[in-house]
Design a protein around this motif. Structure first.
Motif, short mmCIF file in Angstrom:
data_model
loop_
_atom_site.label_atom_id
_atom_site.label_comp_id
_atom_site.label_asym_id
_atom_site.label_seq_id
_atom_site.Cartn_x
_atom_site.Cartn_y
_atom_site.Cartn_z
N HIS A 1 1.54 6.66 -6.90
CA HIS A 1 0.43 7.55 -7.22
C HIS A 1 0.85 9.02 -7.16
O HIS A 1 0.58 9.79 -8.08
CB HIS A 1 -0.74 7.29 -6.28
CG HIS A 1 -1.87 8.26 -6.44
ND1 HIS A 1 -2.75 8.21 -7.49
CD2 HIS A 1 -2.23 9.33 -5.69
CE1 HIS A 1 -3.61 9.20 -7.38
NE2 HIS A 1 -3.33 9.89 -6.30
N PHE A 2 1.53 9.41 -6.07
CA PHE A 2 1.96 10.80 -5.95
C PHE A 2 3.03 11.17 -6.97
O PHE A 2 3.04 12.28 -7.48
CB PHE A 2 2.42 11.10 -4.53
CG PHE A 2 1.27 11.27 -3.57
CD1 PHE A 2 0.35 12.30 -3.74
CD2 PHE A 2 1.09 10.38 -2.53
CE1 PHE A 2 -0.73 12.44 -2.88
CE2 PHE A 2 0.02 10.53 -1.66
CZ PHE A 2 -0.89 11.55 -1.83
N ILE B 1 2.20 1.74 -3.50
CA ILE B 1 1.16 2.23 -4.40
C ILE B 1 0.91 3.72 -4.19
O ILE B 1 0.76 4.48 -5.15
CB ILE B 1 -0.14 1.40 -4.23
CG1 ILE B 1 0.08 -0.01 -4.79
CG2 ILE B 1 -1.32 2.07 -4.91
CD1 ILE B 1 -1.04 -0.97 -4.48
N ILE B 2 0.89 4.15 -2.94
CA ILE B 2 0.67 5.56 -2.64
C ILE B 2 1.83 6.41 -3.18
O ILE B 2 1.60 7.47 -3.79
CB ILE B 2 0.48 5.77 -1.12
CG1 ILE B 2 -0.86 5.17 -0.68
CG2 ILE B 2 0.56 7.25 -0.73
CD1 ILE B 2 -1.06 5.08 0.81
N ILE C 1 0.84 -1.20 0.00
CA ILE C 1 0.00 0.00 0.00
C ILE C 1 0.88 1.26 0.00
O ILE C 1 0.59 2.22 -0.74
CB ILE C 1 -0.97 0.00 1.22
CG1 ILE C 1 -1.96 -1.16 1.11
CG2 ILE C 1 -1.69 1.33 1.33
CD1 ILE C 1 -2.83 -1.12 -0.13
N ILE C 2 1.93 1.27 0.78
CA ILE C 2 2.85 2.42 0.80
C ILE C 2 3.46 2.62 -0.59
O ILE C 2 3.54 3.75 -1.08
CB ILE C 2 3.93 2.24 1.88
CG1 ILE C 2 3.29 2.34 3.26
CG2 ILE C 2 5.05 3.27 1.71
CD1 ILE C 2 4.20 1.94 4.40
#
Length: 160
Positions: free
Chosen positions: A100-101, A96-97, A93-94
């Motif tokens: 994304h940014f 992916i975040i 999840i980290i």
């Protein structure tokens, strides 16, 4: 590199997997057997994306390569190794975040990520649905021969 498979062999017929074991075995077998075809198909997707947005694909490739190299370096630090061992889902999840940014911050990364998503979708769809007619002994022999190839290396790195 393993040999390029003829297009007639690349599209022998489609059949949905019967269970998760069949899906896994077929996916691994086809990824190893058709890896040169998948590389050519992915290259074609990136070339088409490059015609649409050449600067974006170039920028996206450079930025994502930098993110990958940085994450590989950071991923070897002791606190991160501990996090990956304790909670691999949180680590995913980290990642992916962060991606994304980065994609929002740099123009062109979206084009690169779109081309990557299309390449992965086509590859995984084909590898899971393509029904080659081979016997089990031939599959075992073929898997041993193809383990030293680039796809074999990636699959071993993922623990498959």
């Amino acid at each position: 590199m393993p040999p390029f498979r003829q297009w007639g062999d690349f599209f022998p017929g489609w059949k949905t997997p019967t269970d998760s074991i069949d899906f896994h075995d077929r996916l691994i077998s086809n990824l190893l057997y058709y890896q040169t075809n998948y590389l050519l198909l992915s290259t074609a997707v990136y070339i088409i994306a490059g015609f649409k947005d050449p600067v974006g694909v170039g920028t996206g490739t450079a930025v994502m390569l930098a993110v990958f190299l940085l994450s590989a370096y950071v991923g070897e630090l002791p606190p991160i190794v501990d996090l990956k061992r304790r909670s691999p889902f949180t680590f995913l999840i980290i990642n992916i975040i962060v991606v994304h940014f980065v994609a929002k911050a740099f123009v062109g990364v979206g084009t690169f990520l779109s081309a990557t998503a299309i390449s992965l979708a086509v590859t995984v769809s084909h590898a899971s649905l393509c029904n080659r007619k081979v016997n089990e002994v031939a599959c075992i022999k073929e898997a041993r021969e193809l383990k030293g190839t680039p796809m074999g290396f990636l699959l071993r790195a993922r623990g498959k």
